[in-house]
Design an enzyme around this catalytic site. Structure first.
Site, PDB file in Angstrom:
ATOM      1  N   HIS A 123       0.831  -1.210   0.000  1.00  0.00           N
ATOM      2  CA  HIS A 123       0.000   0.000   0.000  1.00  0.00           C
ATOM      3  C   HIS A 123       0.866   1.260   0.000  1.00  0.00           C
ATOM      4  CE1 HIS A 123      -3.454   2.565   1.329  1.00  0.00           C
ATOM      5  NE2 HIS A 123      -2.489   3.233   1.934  1.00  0.00           N
ATOM      6  N   GLU A 124       1.824   1.317   0.913  1.00  0.00           N
ATOM      7  CA  GLU A 124       2.649   2.517   1.029  1.00  0.00           C
ATOM      8  C   GLU A 124       3.560   2.697  -0.186  1.00  0.00           C
ATOM      9  OE1 GLU A 124       2.208   4.774   3.193  1.00  0.00           O
ATOM     10  OE2 GLU A 124       0.786   3.658   4.446  1.00  0.00           O
TER      11      GLU A 124
END
Length: 720
Positions: free
Chosen positions: A243-244
């Site tokens: 996600h990051e």
């Protein structure tokens, strides 16, 4: 010695444990952006340099190479074993991205830029326009968020006199980072941001861009508390890291203005900046309106001309870096992530990366988004989510099923849903696929169990409330399956119908469009207890519960770059190989397991099976068969480029596809004599195989797949 805790510490530990048990992680990327200076390479606002020559095609795009650079914070007290686990997690993420995204690579090592406003005290106007005249004496280097960038990752510093054409070098160019398209600084620290929000596992930002606007470098900070042994969850760390990292690669509100339109680039035209990536709809909701995103949204909802909505919590007048939770439950890019087995890299997110202009997305990557499928233009609005007939939203606080039907769910809301209610997975005991769980007497918890709405009772009043219950299922075709209740026979369950089960009062609802999707008829084994000869072996178990398929195969690995093969380097290679095979087959990395001994060469025995640590996905029914057909269309080789090992070749030692071990029910008419014959044949075959393996293989120590747990679910004594 006694240890005392303040009330704040106790509250914080309880909150951390609660959020971890829920497997929910909040993202603070948008707030981190405000604190991250970005260094760019003279980005041209309206027209950017051609990304590839006029006569070339997408062949000039090559797999994205992400290089992690590890840095430990001063207050990061974690063991070497935990650091290694983190490296394995990031290795899986970078391999996933490499197989998903391709870029137009630059030649040579990656050198990051220096910020002229930091190192230069003044610049010339003419004739050496915008060139540094005097270096800032207090200059102490460059940072990426809180990370100090090493000098050997940076370009040098040059200063010019008023009229001279040649500069004077003050700092030489660094060596750079070879074989890298994106440099990721990895920090482990318990920062103030971590302490302020215990639900934050990690946060990230980009800090450098190339001349086209593509991010070149970024940083991800893992909060130490979530890496400690008592809190560590490998699948959750992988999920959050992905996600990051997607934020740092381009899915970021501050980068929307840099996205490129390269639709004419294949004809030799330069890419141009997109006129406007985001806009508000008639309800004031920010959405992304780019061609591929709108196309995929149309395919998903069944309508045309719809943009993808962005999260508006905390950003009433700004575009967010996350998808709106009401529309994108289960997407990897919502601000509040669901448990890893219920979260996926979805086609709308991949469409956004296509529309960035910097990447080519691998069209063969399997992506899914079940939430809102075919629900129409007005799905997910606060004014329409009170309608529970769609099967996505709910009302009240009932016990039902999560929309993927892997878990039971409780009808609830959160701050991102704006009053809408959904079936969120239970904190404990709701996973139907986890055999350790237990429930009502009619329920079965097993890897092949799914959640069904039911009010079944045995000998009692049938007027119970419908709620989520766990029953076995088996696929017969696309969206076509059977269901099995405890002590019942298999019963056909037509999608969308309500059925009754012999011996029970009440009904079961058969979900439609969420089970047995992408089903492929198993051509290697049947659903009846027959013996299959050759590479494919059918193992019969005297049990009423069928087990999931277990795949076992053997590979030989060769690398073009020589190494001193320590056990650590071998282990690193094995993790990389398993990740590549998983990506090639379209299965989760955790589905594949292996082991290795220090005195062995680069030959590995690999087992694929679901486990407690690797829950099934909605496509779990076809995972084993994806591995079976891995090399049927060509030579039994997989060749890929590795940033550490150069060119790597994976060869299946047997020329046939991997062997599949599938367990089936043993009917009552299978007598002991037949079992003895099978056992005798198995022993003879095992002895023959042992001799053959010793003679022809340099590496032994192959191990058979462990038999799946067939035990009946544990039922409390007071419920029997």
């Amino acid at each position: 010695m006694t240890v005392s805790f303040s009330m704040f510490q106790i509250y914080r530990l309880v909150w951390l444990s609660f959020m971890t048990s829920m497997c929910l992680s909040a993202c603070i990327h948008d707030s981190v952006l405000q604190e991250t200076p970005v260094v760019s390479s003279n980005i041209i606002s309206s027209r950017v340099p051609r990304l590839f020559p006029r006569s070339t095609s997408s062949d000039y795009f090559q797999p994205l190479r992400v290089t992690p650079w590890y840095l430990l914070g001063e207050n990061a007290f974690i063991s070497q074993g935990q650091i290694r686990q983190l490296k394995i997690a990031l290795q899986e993420v970078t391999q996933m991205l490499s197989s998903t995204l391709s870029v137009h690579r630059s030649e040579g090592s990656l050198l990051l830029n220096r910020d002229i406003s930091r190192f230069c005290r003044s610049v010339w106007r003419a004739p050496n326009d915008n060139k540094c005249a005097y270096m800032q004496t207090s200059y102490q280097g460059e940072k990426c968020l809180d990370v100090t960038i090493p000098d050997f990752h940076l370009q040098g510093v040059k200063v010019w006199s008023d009229l001279e054409k040649e500069p004077r070098t003050v700092i030489e160019d660094g060596a750079g980072v070879p074989d890298t398209d994106f440099l990721l600084y990895v920090q482990v620290a318990q920062t103030q941001k971590c302490a302020a929000q215990p639900s934050v596992i990690a946060y990230a930002s980009y800090c450098q861009q190339d001349p086209t606007g593509r991010p070149l470098a970024g940083v991800i900070v893992f909060c130490t508390d979530h890496l400690r042994e008592e809190e560590y969850n490998q699948r959750h760390i992988i999920q959050v890291a992905l996600h990051e990292l997607l934020h740092t690669l381009g899915f970021s509100s501050s980068l929307y203005a840099s996205w490129l339109d390269c639709s004419l680039a294949e004809y030799g035209e330069a890419c141009s900046s997109r006129t406007r990536v985001t806009n508000t709809d008639e309800n004031g909701q920010f959405r992304i309106y780019t061609p591929t995103v709108m196309q995929k949204m149309g395919e998903h909802l069944g309508v045309e001309g719809v943009g993808a909505p962005l999260e508006n919590k905390g950003f009433p007048n700004l575009a967010s870096s996350h998808w709106e939770s009401r529309f994108f439950q289960g997407s990897i890019m919502t601000a509040l992530l669901s448990p890893p087995h219920l979260t996926h890299l979805d086609p709308i997110t991949l469409a956004a990366f296509t529309d960035m202009g910097w990447y080519k997305v691998n069209a063969t990557i399997k992506s899914q988004l079940m939430w809102g499928k075919g629900a129409g233009r007005y799905f997910g609005l606060p004014t329409t989510c009170q309608d529970s007939s769609t099967g996505f939203f709910c009302t009240g606080s009932k016990l039902g099923c999560h929309h993927l039907h892997l878990d039971k769910g409780n009808c609830s809301t959160d701050s991102y849903l704006e009053g809408c209610h959904i079936y969120s997975p239970l904190i404990h005991g709701g996973e139907c696929w986890r055999h350790q769980n237990s429930g009502d007497p009619d329920e079965i918890f097993h890897a092949q169990s799914r959640c069904f709405y039911s009010n079944l009772t045995k000998g009692a009043s049938p007027n119970q409330e419908f709620r989520g219950r766990c029953y076995l299922h088996q696929c017969l075709g696309e969206n076509h399956f059977q269901v099995k209740v405890h002590e019942s026979e298999w019963t056909d369950c037509p999608a969308g119908a309500w059925i009754q089960v012999a011996g029970y009062e009440g009904f079961i609802q058969c979900p439609s469009g969420c089970l047995c999707l992408g089903f492929q008829t198993p051509h290697v084994a049947t659903l009846t207890p027959t013996y299959v000869t050759g590479q494919i072996t059918t193992v019969k178990e005297n049990n009423v519960y069928p087990t999931e398929g277990i795949v076992q195969f053997r590979v030989q690995v060769e690398v073009s770059q020589r190494h001193k093969w320590t056990s650590e380097i071998k282990s690193f290679l094995l993790d990389e190989v398993l990740g590549v095979i998983a990506q090639k087959a379209g299965v989760q990395r955790c589905f594949l397991q292996s082991h290795m001994k220090e005195d062995l060469d680069l030959s590995f025995a690999i087992v694929g099976k679901w486990s407690t640590d690797c829950p099934p996905t909605p496509e779990a029914d076809t995972a084993a068969f994806s591995l079976l057909t891995l090399n049927q269309d060509g030579a039994p080789y997989i060749i890929y480029n590795s940033s550490y090992f150069s060119t790597v070749s994976i060869r299946f030692i047997d020329s046939d596809p991997p062997a599949l071990y599938v367990s089936h029910m043993l009917y009552s008419y299978v007598i002991g004599g037949g079992c003895c014959a099978v056992c005798g044949a198995a022993i003879i075959f095992a002895l023959f195989w042992y001799k053959l393996r010793r003679q022809f293989l340099r590496v032994g120590s192959s191990y058979p797949p462990e038999t799946s747990n067939h035990e009946r679910p544990q039922i409390p004594a007071d419920l029997v």
